[in-house]
Design a protein around this motif. Structure first.
Motif, PDB file in Angstrom:
ATOM      1  N   GLY A   8       0.725  -1.186  -0.050  1.00  0.00           N
ATOM      2  CA  GLY A   8      -0.075   0.198  -0.031  1.00  0.00           C
ATOM      3  C   GLY A   8       0.964   1.096  -0.148  1.00  0.00           C
ATOM      4  O   GLY A   8       0.247   2.176   0.282  1.00  0.00           O
ATOM      5  N   GLY A   9       2.021   1.203  -0.536  1.00  0.00           N
ATOM      6  CA  GLY A   9       3.096   2.332  -0.469  1.00  0.00           C
ATOM      7  C   GLY A   9       2.871   3.341  -1.310  1.00  0.00           C
ATOM      8  O   GLY A   9       3.368   4.462  -1.271  1.00  0.00           O
ATOM      9  N   CYS A  10       1.789   3.251  -2.418  1.00  0.00           N
ATOM     10  CA  CYS A  10       1.439   4.326  -3.328  1.00  0.00           C
ATOM     11  C   CYS A  10       0.405   5.058  -2.644  1.00  0.00           C
ATOM     12  O   CYS A  10      -0.177   6.015  -3.146  1.00  0.00           O
ATOM     13  N   GLY A  11      -0.018   4.609  -1.518  1.00  0.00           N
ATOM     14  CA  GLY A  11      -1.253   5.506  -0.981  1.00  0.00           C
ATOM     15  C   GLY A  11      -0.921   6.585   0.051  1.00  0.00           C
ATOM     16  O   GLY A  11       0.372   6.985   0.022  1.00  0.00           O
ATOM     17  N   PHE A  12      -1.899   7.268   0.586  1.00  0.00           N
ATOM     18  CA  PHE A  12      -1.416   8.522   1.429  1.00  0.00           C
ATOM     19  C   PHE A  12      -0.555   8.114   2.315  1.00  0.00           C
ATOM     20  O   PHE A  12       0.634   8.781   2.336  1.00  0.00           O
ATOM     21  N   ILE A  13      -0.599   7.292   3.393  1.00  0.00           N
ATOM     22  CA  ILE A  13       0.340   7.182   4.333  1.00  0.00           C
ATOM     23  C   ILE A  13       1.631   6.540   3.923  1.00  0.00           C
ATOM     24  O   ILE A  13       2.668   6.739   4.155  1.00  0.00           O
ATOM     25  N   GLY A  14       1.471   5.328   3.321  1.00  0.00           N
ATOM     26  CA  GLY A  14       2.646   4.621   2.654  1.00  0.00           C
ATOM     27  C   GLY A  14       3.538   5.295   1.948  1.00  0.00           C
ATOM     28  O   GLY A  14       4.596   5.020   2.020  1.00  0.00           O
ATOM     29  N   SER A  15       3.141   6.179   1.042  1.00  0.00           N
ATOM     30  CA  SER A  15       4.020   6.905   0.394  1.00  0.00           C
ATOM     31  C   SER A  15       4.884   7.989   0.914  1.00  0.00           C
ATOM     32  O   SER A  15       6.081   8.136   0.785  1.00  0.00           O
ATOM     33  N   HIS A  16       4.199   8.402   2.242  1.00  0.00           N
ATOM     34  CA  HIS A  16       4.954   9.292   3.131  1.00  0.00           C
ATOM     35  C   HIS A  16       6.141   8.323   3.841  1.00  0.00           C
ATOM     36  O   HIS A  16       7.196   8.720   4.134  1.00  0.00           O
ATOM     37  N   LEU A  17       5.635   7.106   4.165  1.00  0.00           N
ATOM     38  CA  LEU A  17       6.691   6.209   4.835  1.00  0.00           C
ATOM     39  C   LEU A  17       7.799   6.005   3.729  1.00  0.00           C
ATOM     40  O   LEU A  17       8.976   5.948   4.088  1.00  0.00           O
ATOM     41  N   ALA A  18       7.484   5.736   2.353  1.00  0.00           N
ATOM     42  CA  ALA A  18       8.502   5.472   1.421  1.00  0.00           C
ATOM     43  C   ALA A  18       9.287   6.480   1.283  1.00  0.00           C
ATOM     44  O   ALA A  18      10.792   6.381   1.246  1.00  0.00           O
TER      45      ALA A  18
END
Ligand code: NAD
Length: 316
Positions: A8-18
């Protein structure tokens, strides 16, 4: 260099984690089916694999490369979970079991892959004992909340039966840049901010006295990273919240003020099943994970508005 799998790294929270992991010069492999996320949310350097968390062979292959897995993929919508009960269950709970199973099988003879996964304050339902502590009764009122609680129960199975260390994080109301304001399922801050920036009056559903605990996405990333780092914690769940309450009405006024708009609010009919109060106790987040959710709603809102206006992206 560590290798992390982010579902789910392309989502809202996941992309900030990436963003955060790539900035730390770690390797970030992102698995996402793009059902709600966008590949262009990812920072350069993240490795994107398009696929479904229910695909056991694919998840198994990626898990073998990973030092740890951040599991964020889900159909993150209460409304959709009630409309498509079985379909969202297949992703939100069965998909999570698939992640734990892959973590158990990835390295048969070595330390199991650690999993940090997204749970939700929705597991508490309408519990009246504010602020909510982790030991409060869990009585979800929606299919989404029931599946998140199911993830926590299977987290116990993952540890006790299969030796997979894991931590579940009960996110409260997360907001910040990249939250999709066009989606009807989006957080209220994104929806109100879009209305105010377009010169419309924000529409509060119900009397506006509902209380929420809004946490800025950077602080959620702090919690994700800390939960992965604290490997003395083998099977646990934590609130990810600020402990500060904001009413929906006050939020609408704050937003209007931040945009220099008139402090007007429209009121509409209350949503059925809307929880009256949701306020978390962050004591264990601080004491066990060392995380303080310090970004105030005023500051976080300013950074969100900046992003919505197309200014410098407020990076995690
Ligand atoms: N945003 C919040 O306030 C909040 C609150 C509590 C819990 N959570 C949880 O945090 C996590 C992240 O939420 P978010 O707000 O970033 O949501 P999001 O919708 O922006 O991100 C979820 C991502 O998962 C992907 N996805 C969905 N189904 C998938 C599948 N079958 N296989 C692979 N990828 C899939 C989507 O494309 C998307 O990129 C979710 O588990 C959500 O339930 C969010």
């Amino acid at each position: 260099m560590k290798t992390w799998l982010i579902t789910g790294g392309c989502g809202f929270i996941g992309s900030h984690l990436a963003d955060r992991l790539v900035r730390a010069k770690d390797r970030a492999i992102v698995l996402d089916d793009l059902s709600s996320g966008r590949a262009d949310n990812l920072p350069p350097g993240a490795e994107f694999v398009k696929g479904d968390i229910r695909d056991a062979a694919l998840v198994g292959r990626l898990m073998r490369e990973a030092d740890g897995c951040f599991h964020l993929a889900a159909i993150a919508s209460v409304a959709r979970s009630n409309e498509d009960w079985a379909g969202t269950h297949a992703v939100n709970l069965t998909g999570t079991i698939n992640i734990f199973d892959a973590a158990a099988r990835a390295r048969p003879d070595a330390r199991k892959v650690r999993v940090v996964y997204a749970s939700s304050a929705a597991v508490y339902g309408d519990c009246p004992d504010m602020p909510l502590v982790e030991a409060a009764p869990t009585k979800p009122l929606t299919a989404y909340g029931a599946d998140k609680l199911g993830c926590e129960l299977h987290g116990r199975v993952a540890d006790y039966v299969h030796g997979v260390p894991n931590v579940g994080l009960r996110f409260f109301n997360v907001y910040g840049p990249r939250q999709d304001p066009a989606s009807p399922y989006s957080g209220v801050i994104a929806i109100f901010a879009k209305a105010v920036l377009e010169g419309r009056t924000p529409r509060v559903l119900g009397d506006g006295k509902q209380i929420r605990d809004f946490i800025f996405v950077d602080n959620v990333v702090d919690a994700l990273v800390a939960a992965m780092r604290h490997d003395e914690l083998r099977c646990d769940v934590f609130n990810v919240c600020t402990g500060r309450s904001t009413s929906i009405e006050a939020l609408a006024r704050l937003l209007a003020e931040a945009c220099g708009a008139p402090p007007k609010i429209d009121y509409g009919p209350a949503r059925s099943g809307d929880i009256r109060e949701s306020l978390g106790d962050p004591t264990r987040l601080r004491s066990a994970l060392g995380v303080t959710a310090g970004v105030t709603v005023a500051d976080g809102m300013r950074r969100t508005l900046e992003w919505m206006r197309g200014g410098a992206p407020a990076k995690a």
